[in-house]
Design an enzyme around this catalytic site. Sequence first.
Site, short mmCIF file in Angstrom:
data_model
loop_
_atom_site.label_atom_id
_atom_site.label_comp_id
_atom_site.label_asym_id
_atom_site.label_seq_id
_atom_site.Cartn_x
_atom_site.Cartn_y
_atom_site.Cartn_z
N LYS A 76 -34.04 -38.89 -11.85
CA LYS A 76 -34.44 -38.62 -10.47
C LYS A 76 -33.21 -38.48 -9.57
O LYS A 76 -33.10 -37.52 -8.79
CB LYS A 76 -35.35 -39.75 -9.96
CG LYS A 76 -36.74 -39.73 -10.57
CD LYS A 76 -37.58 -40.90 -10.10
CE LYS A 76 -37.14 -42.18 -10.77
NZ LYS A 76 -38.05 -43.31 -10.51
N ASP A 78 -40.49 -38.83 -7.79
CA ASP A 78 -40.53 -40.20 -7.29
C ASP A 78 -41.98 -40.64 -7.20
O ASP A 78 -42.89 -39.95 -7.67
CB ASP A 78 -39.78 -40.32 -5.95
CG ASP A 78 -40.55 -39.67 -4.81
OD1 ASP A 78 -41.51 -38.91 -5.08
OD2 ASP A 78 -40.21 -39.92 -3.65
#
Length: 372
Positions: A218, A236
């Site tokens: 991420k 996320d």
Amino acid sequence: MSEHEAEAAEAPAKAAAKKAPAKKAAAKKTATKKAATAKKAPAKKTATAKKALAKKSPAKKAPTKKAPAAGTAAAKKAPAKKAAAKKAASGSRPESQASKAKRAAQLNEALAEVYYYAHPELDFDNPFELLVATVLSAQTTDLRVNQTTPALFAAYPTPEDMAAANPEELEELIRPTGFFRSKAKSLLGLSAALRDDHGGKVPGSIDELVKLPGVGRKTAFVVLGNAFGVPGLTVDTHFGRLVRRWKLTEQTDAVKVEQEIDDLLPESEWTMFSHRTIFHGRRICHSRKPACGACPIAELCPSYGEGETDPEKAKKLLKYEMGGQPGQRLKPPANYPGTPAPPLPSRDPGAESPTTGPGSGSGADAAAGAAR
């Protein structure tokens, strides 16, 4: 009259006398036959009547016996029918990849109109600052990170400077973001790796970035997409929640979500689709109380109704610029329609205001997919 003539005269009488018993016998025989027929007829009629009655009797009783059976069958079919309807309503047939891709494109287009100003909500001036800010954003808001990094980057502007930092001083500077000891360890490690292995430069590939301490996929895609222009999805908590609500995937693992959504959109749209989706998750489609009644893309959402549908009540749930409040960036882009976030008012944890204290604000970090 001679004897011969007398016999001739008596002959007819004798013949008649002989015929009479014969007729009488025939009549008697006929009467007997009729009597027998008469006796048999009622018997036959009675047998026929009984047989007919026997046939009719079950026919009359049949409805009485079959009524409960029919009722039972209906009772059995009712739940099955209801279950079938429920299954159909929930989308029992798997949606085709082409259909999902079409919906994903429609959602992306609609989000682009609403969030034409979507952007990374971390303040940064170079790849190193973005990398550090993204690591700090775990388990806190981007607002808190943006209020913390000005002093941090003033003290340690380069990887070499941060690698040589005193751990305790570094911890104190990043304390407002929470989990400051583990974050300080990650920052010292990645800064040293950049200094020693990459000449003080942030690498521009996913394989090299994920090798750095404290950097996952991420964080890597945030840096690649926003500092290097390399397309990538930032999965996320907001992104994962929304793509599941939109029925684009059922996956909960971030890597699997990334892979499935990658297949639905052109590579050139990955980074901006991430920003738009995260913006929408922070401002409108919240985890606990989605503002369905104030959602501008409600007609495209298969999960409409999970949240507040009353328009007036839904408006009160809107956050950041959608709710008339400051955004998360102290230095937002020029086309940002809201107001900039305020700087950190005090370095004294005991003097933190309700609007700027740790865990304040709304939504989780866009980069690290943190809580909220």
